[in-house]
Scaffold this motif. Structure first.
Motif, PDB file in Angstrom:
ATOM      1  N   THR A   1     -81.398 -25.728 -18.736  1.00  0.00           N
ATOM      2  CA  THR A   1     -81.089 -24.672 -19.699  1.00  0.00           C
ATOM      3  C   THR A   1     -80.945 -25.252 -21.101  1.00  0.00           C
ATOM      4  O   THR A   1     -81.485 -24.703 -22.066  1.00  0.00           O
ATOM      5  CB  THR A   1     -79.796 -23.937 -19.293  1.00  0.00           C
ATOM      6  N   LEU A   2     -80.230 -26.365 -21.217  1.00  0.00           N
ATOM      7  CA  LEU A   2     -80.087 -27.022 -22.515  1.00  0.00           C
ATOM      8  C   LEU A   2     -81.431 -27.518 -23.036  1.00  0.00           C
ATOM      9  O   LEU A   2     -81.705 -27.425 -24.238  1.00  0.00           O
ATOM     10  CB  LEU A   2     -79.090 -28.171 -22.420  1.00  0.00           C
ATOM     11  N   ALA A   3     -82.275 -28.031 -22.151  1.00  0.00           N
ATOM     12  CA  ALA A   3     -83.608 -28.484 -22.557  1.00  0.00           C
ATOM     13  C   ALA A   3     -84.428 -27.315 -23.090  1.00  0.00           C
ATOM     14  O   ALA A   3     -85.121 -27.444 -24.103  1.00  0.00           O
ATOM     15  CB  ALA A   3     -84.327 -29.136 -21.385  1.00  0.00           C
ATOM     16  N   PHE A   4     -84.344 -26.163 -22.432  1.00  0.00           N
ATOM     17  CA  PHE A   4     -85.068 -24.985 -22.898  1.00  0.00           C
ATOM     18  C   PHE A   4     -84.573 -24.559 -24.281  1.00  0.00           C
ATOM     19  O   PHE A   4     -85.376 -24.253 -25.171  1.00  0.00           O
ATOM     20  CB  PHE A   4     -84.888 -23.833 -21.904  1.00  0.00           C
ATOM     21  N   ILE A   5     -83.265 -24.555 -24.477  1.00  0.00           N
ATOM     22  CA  ILE A   5     -82.702 -24.146 -25.771  1.00  0.00           C
ATOM     23  C   ILE A   5     -83.144 -25.100 -26.875  1.00  0.00           C
ATOM     24  O   ILE A   5     -83.538 -24.667 -27.965  1.00  0.00           O
ATOM     25  CB  ILE A   5     -81.172 -24.064 -25.679  1.00  0.00           C
ATOM     26  N   ILE A   6     -83.090 -26.405 -26.606  1.00  0.00           N
ATOM     27  CA  ILE A   6     -83.492 -27.391 -27.620  1.00  0.00           C
ATOM     28  C   ILE A   6     -84.965 -27.226 -27.974  1.00  0.00           C
ATOM     29  O   ILE A   6     -85.337 -27.224 -29.149  1.00  0.00           O
ATOM     30  CB  ILE A   6     -83.193 -28.814 -27.122  1.00  0.00           C
ATOM     31  N   ASN A   7     -85.831 -27.083 -26.967  1.00  0.00           N
ATOM     32  CA  ASN A   7     -87.263 -26.919 -27.241  1.00  0.00           C
ATOM     33  C   ASN A   7     -87.558 -25.605 -27.951  1.00  0.00           C
ATOM     34  O   ASN A   7     -88.442 -25.539 -28.802  1.00  0.00           O
ATOM     35  CB  ASN A   7     -88.069 -27.021 -25.952  1.00  0.00           C
TER      36      ASN A   7
ATOM     37  N   LEU B   1     -88.970 -22.775 -33.060  1.00  0.00           N
ATOM     38  CA  LEU B   1     -88.642 -21.863 -34.162  1.00  0.00           C
ATOM     39  C   LEU B   1     -88.657 -22.575 -35.507  1.00  0.00           C
ATOM     40  O   LEU B   1     -89.111 -22.018 -36.504  1.00  0.00           O
ATOM     41  CB  LEU B   1     -87.276 -21.220 -33.929  1.00  0.00           C
ATOM     42  N   ARG B   2     -88.163 -23.814 -35.538  1.00  0.00           N
ATOM     43  CA  ARG B   2     -88.182 -24.572 -36.797  1.00  0.00           C
ATOM     44  C   ARG B   2     -89.608 -24.854 -37.246  1.00  0.00           C
ATOM     45  O   ARG B   2     -89.923 -24.764 -38.422  1.00  0.00           O
ATOM     46  CB  ARG B   2     -87.421 -25.883 -36.629  1.00  0.00           C
TER      47      ARG B   2
ATOM     48  N   ARG C   1     -94.253 -23.315 -41.352  1.00  0.00           N
ATOM     49  CA  ARG C   1     -95.683 -23.130 -41.611  1.00  0.00           C
ATOM     50  C   ARG C   1     -95.898 -22.238 -42.821  1.00  0.00           C
ATOM     51  O   ARG C   1     -95.123 -21.365 -43.154  1.00  0.00           O
ATOM     52  CB  ARG C   1     -96.358 -22.470 -40.407  1.00  0.00           C
ATOM     53  N   VAL C   2     -97.010 -22.466 -43.461  1.00  0.00           N
ATOM     54  CA  VAL C   2     -97.416 -21.636 -44.593  1.00  0.00           C
ATOM     55  C   VAL C   2     -98.463 -20.660 -44.083  1.00  0.00           C
ATOM     56  O   VAL C   2     -99.467 -21.047 -43.497  1.00  0.00           O
ATOM     57  CB  VAL C   2     -97.983 -22.499 -45.732  1.00  0.00           C
TER      58      VAL C   2
END
Length: 72
Positions: free
Chosen positions: A51-57, A62-63, A68-69
């Motif tokens: 779950t933590l791995a999914f949140i981090i990825n 999102l970042r 992106r431009v």
């Protein structure tokens, strides 16, 4: 030994590294906690880890998307 450690650190989502940086706890201690807790509780910390791995990825995605431009 260093090659094996580097391989697992680069391929294991960085959950323990991220937690260690945030909580200022040695990363090796966090990894040992996950291993011992997994044996004692028959694998339930693996669900927390994934779950933590999914949140981090997801946050990384999102970042990248926000940096992106867009051209129309």
């Amino acid at each position: 030994m260093r090659k094996i450690q580097y391989f697992f650190e680069s391929q294991a989502f960085g959950v323990c590294t991220k937690l260690g940086e945030k909580l200022k706890i040695p990363i090796a201690s966090i990894r040992l906690f996950f291993v011992y807790a997994s044996f004692l509780t028959f694998g339930s910390p693996i669900i927390i880890y994934l779950t933590l791995a999914f949140i981090i990825n997801f946050r990384k995605h999102l970042r990248r998307r926000n940096n992106r431009v867009w051209y129309f």
